[in-house]
Structures are given as structure tokens and as C-alpha cells.
Design a protein around this motif. Structure first.
Motif, PDB file in Angstrom:
ATOM      1  N   ASN A  63       0.980  -1.269   0.153  1.00  0.00           N
ATOM      2  CA  ASN A  63       0.137  -0.094   0.007  1.00  0.00           C
ATOM      3  C   ASN A  63       0.835   1.176  -0.040  1.00  0.00           C
ATOM      4  OD1 ASN A  63      -2.401  -1.697   0.056  1.00  0.00           O
ATOM      5  ND2 ASN A  63      -2.634  -1.106   2.213  1.00  0.00           N
ATOM      6  N   VAL A  64       1.969   1.295  -0.582  1.00  0.00           N
ATOM      7  CA  VAL A  64       2.652   2.542  -0.772  1.00  0.00           C
ATOM      8  C   VAL A  64       2.518   3.170  -2.153  1.00  0.00           C
ATOM      9  CG1 VAL A  64       4.276   1.967   1.144  1.00  0.00           C
ATOM     10  CG2 VAL A  64       4.833   1.359  -1.490  1.00  0.00           C
ATOM     11  N   GLY A  65       2.040   2.339  -3.097  1.00  0.00           N
ATOM     12  CA  GLY A  65       1.916   2.975  -4.435  1.00  0.00           C
ATOM     13  C   GLY A  65       2.561   2.109  -5.507  1.00  0.00           C
ATOM     14  N   LYS A  66       3.270   1.194  -5.258  1.00  0.00           N
ATOM     15  CA  LYS A  66       4.068   0.379  -6.418  1.00  0.00           C
ATOM     16  C   LYS A  66       3.207  -0.184  -7.490  1.00  0.00           C
ATOM     17  CE  LYS A  66       4.925  -3.357  -3.860  1.00  0.00           C
ATOM     18  NZ  LYS A  66       3.891  -2.914  -3.178  1.00  0.00           N
ATOM     19  N   SER A  67       2.024  -0.640  -7.195  1.00  0.00           N
ATOM     20  CA  SER A  67       1.168  -0.969  -8.546  1.00  0.00           C
ATOM     21  C   SER A  67       0.748  -0.049  -9.248  1.00  0.00           C
ATOM     22  CB  SER A  67       0.130  -2.163  -7.975  1.00  0.00           C
ATOM     23  OG  SER A  67       0.660  -3.256  -7.632  1.00  0.00           O
ATOM     24  N   THR A  68       0.356   1.144  -8.607  1.00  0.00           N
ATOM     25  CA  THR A  68      -0.237   2.205  -9.093  1.00  0.00           C
ATOM     26  C   THR A  68       0.881   2.691 -10.031  1.00  0.00           C
ATOM     27  OG1 THR A  68      -1.705   2.800  -7.227  1.00  0.00           O
ATOM     28  CG2 THR A  68      -1.253   4.777  -8.899  1.00  0.00           C
ATOM     29  N   LEU A  69       2.146   3.022  -9.469  1.00  0.00           N
ATOM     30  CA  LEU A  69       3.320   3.528 -10.405  1.00  0.00           C
ATOM     31  C   LEU A  69       3.359   2.554 -11.701  1.00  0.00           C
ATOM     32  CD1 LEU A  69       5.611   5.358 -10.779  1.00  0.00           C
ATOM     33  CD2 LEU A  69       6.939   3.755  -9.438  1.00  0.00           C
ATOM     34  N   VAL A  77      19.949   1.339  -6.195  1.00  0.00           N
ATOM     35  CA  VAL A  77      18.674   1.499  -5.725  1.00  0.00           C
ATOM     36  C   VAL A  77      18.239   2.997  -5.714  1.00  0.00           C
ATOM     37  CG1 VAL A  77      19.366   1.935  -3.292  1.00  0.00           C
ATOM     38  CG2 VAL A  77      16.997   1.297  -3.732  1.00  0.00           C
ATOM     39  N   LEU A  78      17.205   3.171  -6.418  1.00  0.00           N
ATOM     40  CA  LEU A  78      16.557   4.760  -6.274  1.00  0.00           C
ATOM     41  C   LEU A  78      15.287   4.348  -5.518  1.00  0.00           C
ATOM     42  CD1 LEU A  78      16.128   7.062  -7.974  1.00  0.00           C
ATOM     43  CD2 LEU A  78      14.863   5.685  -9.651  1.00  0.00           C
ATOM     44  N   TYR A  79      15.351   5.641  -4.484  1.00  0.00           N
ATOM     45  CA  TYR A  79      14.108   5.670  -3.733  1.00  0.00           C
ATOM     46  C   TYR A  79      13.004   6.822  -4.381  1.00  0.00           C
ATOM     47  CZ  TYR A  79      17.148   3.668   0.010  1.00  0.00           C
ATOM     48  OH  TYR A  79      17.746   2.829   0.553  1.00  0.00           O
ATOM     49  N   VAL A  80      11.905   6.036  -4.668  1.00  0.00           N
ATOM     50  CA  VAL A  80      10.981   6.803  -5.330  1.00  0.00           C
ATOM     51  C   VAL A  80       9.907   7.348  -4.188  1.00  0.00           C
ATOM     52  CG1 VAL A  80       9.136   6.605  -7.029  1.00  0.00           C
ATOM     53  CG2 VAL A  80      10.870   5.334  -7.395  1.00  0.00           C
ATOM     54  N   ALA A  81       9.867   8.471  -3.990  1.00  0.00           N
ATOM     55  CA  ALA A  81       9.035   9.202  -2.820  1.00  0.00           C
ATOM     56  C   ALA A  81       7.699   9.291  -3.647  1.00  0.00           C
ATOM     57  CB  ALA A  81       9.738  10.227  -2.312  1.00  0.00           C
ATOM     58  N   ASN A  82       6.799   8.633  -3.151  1.00  0.00           N
ATOM     59  CA  ASN A  82       5.314   8.759  -3.436  1.00  0.00           C
ATOM     60  C   ASN A  82       4.614  10.091  -2.793  1.00  0.00           C
ATOM     61  OD1 ASN A  82       3.149   8.362  -5.037  1.00  0.00           O
ATOM     62  ND2 ASN A  82       2.533   6.599  -4.189  1.00  0.00           N
ATOM     63  N   LEU A  83       4.296  11.009  -3.375  1.00  0.00           N
ATOM     64  CA  LEU A  83       3.608  12.356  -2.726  1.00  0.00           C
ATOM     65  C   LEU A  83       2.247  12.272  -3.105  1.00  0.00           C
ATOM     66  CD1 LEU A  83       6.230  14.922  -4.018  1.00  0.00           C
ATOM     67  CD2 LEU A  83       6.518  13.260  -1.928  1.00  0.00           C
ATOM     68  N   SER A  84       1.452  13.042  -2.146  1.00  0.00           N
ATOM     69  CA  SER A  84       0.269  13.252  -2.528  1.00  0.00           C
ATOM     70  C   SER A  84      -0.087  14.155  -3.803  1.00  0.00           C
ATOM     71  CB  SER A  84      -0.494  13.979  -1.252  1.00  0.00           C
ATOM     72  OG  SER A  84      -0.150  15.051  -1.296  1.00  0.00           O
ATOM     73  N   PRO A  94      11.086  12.245  -6.249  1.00  0.00           N
ATOM     74  CA  PRO A  94       9.635  12.584  -5.805  1.00  0.00           C
ATOM     75  C   PRO A  94       8.650  12.167  -7.070  1.00  0.00           C
ATOM     76  CG  PRO A  94      11.236  14.538  -4.985  1.00  0.00           C
ATOM     77  CD  PRO A  94      11.994  13.566  -5.946  1.00  0.00           C
ATOM     78  N   ILE A  95       7.626  11.637  -6.829  1.00  0.00           N
ATOM     79  CA  ILE A  95       6.664  11.438  -7.824  1.00  0.00           C
ATOM     80  C   ILE A  95       5.269  11.257  -7.103  1.00  0.00           C
ATOM     81  CG2 ILE A  95       6.790   8.895  -8.087  1.00  0.00           C
ATOM     82  CD1 ILE A  95       7.146   9.083 -10.937  1.00  0.00           C
ATOM     83  N   CYS A  96       4.299  11.433  -7.886  1.00  0.00           N
ATOM     84  CA  CYS A  96       2.773  11.136  -7.455  1.00  0.00           C
ATOM     85  C   CYS A  96       2.522  10.285  -8.371  1.00  0.00           C
ATOM     86  CB  CYS A  96       1.855  12.470  -7.599  1.00  0.00           C
ATOM     87  SG  CYS A  96       0.265  12.142  -6.889  1.00  0.00           S
ATOM     88  N   ALA A  97       2.282   9.040  -7.924  1.00  0.00           N
ATOM     89  CA  ALA A  97       1.855   7.711  -8.624  1.00  0.00           C
ATOM     90  C   ALA A  97       0.473   7.866  -9.311  1.00  0.00           C
ATOM     91  CB  ALA A  97       2.003   6.728  -7.835  1.00  0.00           C
TER      92      ALA A  97
END
Length: 370
Positions: A12-18, A205-212, A241-244
Motif C-alpha cells: 500500500n505504498v503505491g507500487k502497483s499504481t506506479l 537502488v533509487l528511492y521513489v518518494a510517492n507524494l500526494s 519525488p513523484i505522485c503515482a
């Protein structure tokens, strides 16, 4: 193709949405843990304006971009290294990719359950990293015991492997990933012997920060993102930073014009997905060369440091085996000359041997005989 990037994170962090946005697929993204069980795989074109320009100069039957493979790996949980959740299965999926995009939840939303109850990206990263380190530590400890036996029996080179494995085990035991071992020769025979362990924490590794949506559209960064940047800096990783959710909406639009208008309405100059794909390309230390002709204008993916003969093998093994020479024109030189004939006349077409190191953007034609 042969280049893959795994998308990991807690549930539930947005992986599949991304992933949906990347591939325009219809992958389940339900609001509960372990919605994704089998890994979803998507092949995504790498946007490259150079290929479009070459297609204008060299009319062709088809234009083929280079691609990357993204693997949506189900959410890991604390205890995955001991089989919690669907741990062992998921960890094996990570072992099969070449780089990792670690999606970290940086948005608040009461409607989306967080498995730990609160949004804390630093804690979430540490949970995942701990599980990967524990898995690597188990593999490295077992390998150390095997190599110690080999060294006692007098096997040539075994003592050097043991010394390196002892360093690796100490690093992992201290809670540091394998990629933090910076002062070793990763082309050495000792490291090659260890590489067969396929260490999870040795992958870039790349950290993808999922924002609102609100923060992304306003160009704001949540306070919790600072902790992600701090952690990434300490281990030499990148943060994107990205908003999926926004990216998935953009991906559903039918035309480039609609997507451009949507981005403009949000005050954004480009899709976050384009930035993400390029970042993945950079993360894997990749670059592109081109082949052009009446049948096909095509981009090909290779690693930096690839020789001309090796690049020929990316197209076909016969070309590598029977390599004679490569005819090479730099991309900027081709733009200036506009045709191969003009490049030849102006001395911009070069003949290169098998040890030539291909440069990003080279236009290449291979001569071979089998």
C-alpha cells in the motif's frame, strides 16, 4: 533487452499504481496487503528525442525505441527474510532484477491503510532494508563456511575469497548493505566468486518518494521527505519525488496533446514517468547507440564501457562472432551532416575496431563475416 528494474516497497505504498502508469496496464491496486502475489512485468519504451530526430533525417518503415523491463514485486513485510507474508517468494523475485526502485510512501491518506499504522518513510525503508540484509547475511555466512573449508583444503584463491566474504559478513552484520563496500574491485576473481550469491543489497537502488496529489501539483515537498533524502545521501543513492496517482491519470489519456494539457494545468513541464524511466536507465549505467536504414531506425541499449564487438552482439550473436569493423558516426556529427554520404565526405564517418568503446548516441553499422 535484458535490463530489468524491480519496484519494491511495503504494501500500500503505491507500487502497483506506479507500475500501472508505467505500462498503462490494468494491474490490481486494491487497498489491502498482498494484492500483488505474482510479479507483474512490463516492457516500457525509453523516451529519446534523438531517435525521433533520426527518423526525420532517415525515413524508414518503422522506428523502434530502446526499452526497459519493470517488475512490480509484491509488498514485503517485517520478517520476510524468515518467510513472513510471502517473503521467500518475493525475495527471489528481487534477486532476478538488476536494479531496485524502492517506492516509499510520503503521503497521508486515511482511506489507504498503512501496514504500520502511520506514515514514516525512514522506518519503512529500514524495514525493507533490514529484510534484504538478513537474507544476504544468511547467504554470505553459508558461503563463508564453504569457502573456509576450501581454503583449508588448499584450493587456489580460496583464502582471498574468504577474506572478502569476512568483510562482507561484517558489513551486513553491522546493518549496512553490500553496495556500501566501496573500496573493492568488483571485477576481481574474488568478487566474481561471490557475485553468484546474487546479493539483494548489492543492487543499485533509487528511492521513489510517492507524494500526494496536492503536494505534487503545488510543487511542495512533505517534511517526511527530508528523512528519505538524508538516508539516501548516506548510502549514495538517489531520490525521485513523484505522485503515482497523477502519473496513472496522465497515462490513461489518449493523446500526447491531452497529456501535455493535463501537465500544464498542474504546472508541470514533463511527466514524472519520463524522469523515472531515465533515472532507471542511469541507475543501471546504460546508454544508447543507434542503427538507421530504410527498414528500421532503432535504438539499442548497452552498458557504458561496451566495446564495438560486444555492441554488435546485442543485435545478433553472428555479428559479434564474425566482427570485422564498425562504421561509426557521432550523433551530433550526423545531425550536422544530415546524411551518411555527407558524413563520409566530411570525414565524420570513422572505421573502428573491436576494442572501440561505444559512445552514447553513436550511429553504427557493423561489418561482419561468418
Amino acid at each position: 533487452m535484458g535490463f530489468s528494474c524491480g519496484i519494491i516497497g511495503l504494501p500500500n505504498v503505491g507500487k502497483s499504481t506506479l507500475f500501472n502508469a508505467l505500462t498503462r496496464a490494468s494491474v490490481p491496486a486494491a487497498n489491502y496487503p498482498f494484492c500483488t502475489i505474482d510479479p507483474n512485468v512490463g516492457v516500457v519504451p525509453v523516451s529519446d528525442a534523438r531517435l525521433a530526430k533520426l527518423a526525420e533525417l532517415v525515413p524508414t518503415e518503422r522506428v523502434v525505441p530502446t526499452v526497459m523491463e519493470f517488475v512490480d514485486i509484491a509488498g514485503l513485510v517485517k520478517g520476510a527474510s524468515q518467510g513472513e507474508g510471502l517473503g521467500n517468494q518475493f525475495l527471489q523475485h528481487i534477486a532476478e532484477v538488476e536494479a531496485v526502485a524502492h517506492v516509499v510512501r510520503c503521503f497521508e491518506d486515511d482511506q489507504v491503510i498503512h501496514v504500520s499504522g502511520t506514515v514514516d518513510p525512514k522506518r519503512d525503508i529500514e524495514i525493507i532494508q533490514t529484510e534484504l540484509i538478513l537474507k544476504d547475511l544468511s547467504a554470505a555466512t553459508s558461503a563463508l563456511r564453504r569457502w573456509q573449508k576450501n581454503a583449508k583444503s588448499g584450493e587456489k584463491g580460496a583464502a582471498a575469497v574468504v577474506a572478502l566474504l569476512e568483510r562482507l559478513v561484517a558489513t551486513l552484520d553491522a546493518g549496512q548493505p553490500a553496495r556500501s563496500l566501496k573500496d573493492i574491485d568488483r571485477t576481481s576473481a574474488e568478487w566474481v566468486a561471490i557475485r553468484s550469491l546474487n546479493l539483494l543489497t548489492d543492487k543499485p537502488v533509487l528511492y521513489v518518494a510517492n507524494l500526494s496529489e496536492q503536494e505534487a501539483s503545488a510543487g511542495r515537498e512533505p517534511k517526511v521527505l527530508a528523512s528519505v533524502r538524508e538516508l539516501a545521501k548516506a548510502e549514495g543513492a538517489q531520490v525521485m519525488p513523484i505522485c503515482a496517482a497523477i502519473e496513472e491519470q496522465i497515462a490513461r489519456l489518449d493523446t500526447e496533446q491531452e497529456r501535455a494539457e493535463f501537465l500544464a494545468a498542474l504546472g508541470l513541464s514533463e511527466s514524472g514517468l519520463d524522469r523515472f524511466i531515465r533515472a532507471g536507465y542511469t541507475l543501471l549505467n546504460l546508454m544508447t547507440f543507434f542503427t538507421v536504414g530504410p527498414k528500421e531506425d532503432r535504438a539499442w541499449t548497452i552498458r557504458r564501457g561496451t566495446t564495438a564487438q560486444q555492441a554488435a552482439g546485442v543485435i545478433h550473436s553472428d555479428m559479434e562472432r564474425g566482427f570485422i569493423r564498425a562504421e561509426v558516426i557521432g550523433y551530433e556529427d550526423f545531425l550536422a551532416c544530415r546524411t551518411e554520404a555527407a558524413a563520409r565526405e566530411q570525414g565524420k564517418l570513422r572505421l573502428e575496431g573491436k576494442e572501440y568503446l561505444v559512445r552514447d548516441g553513436d550511429l553504427m553499422h557493423f561489418r561482419f563475416s561468418v
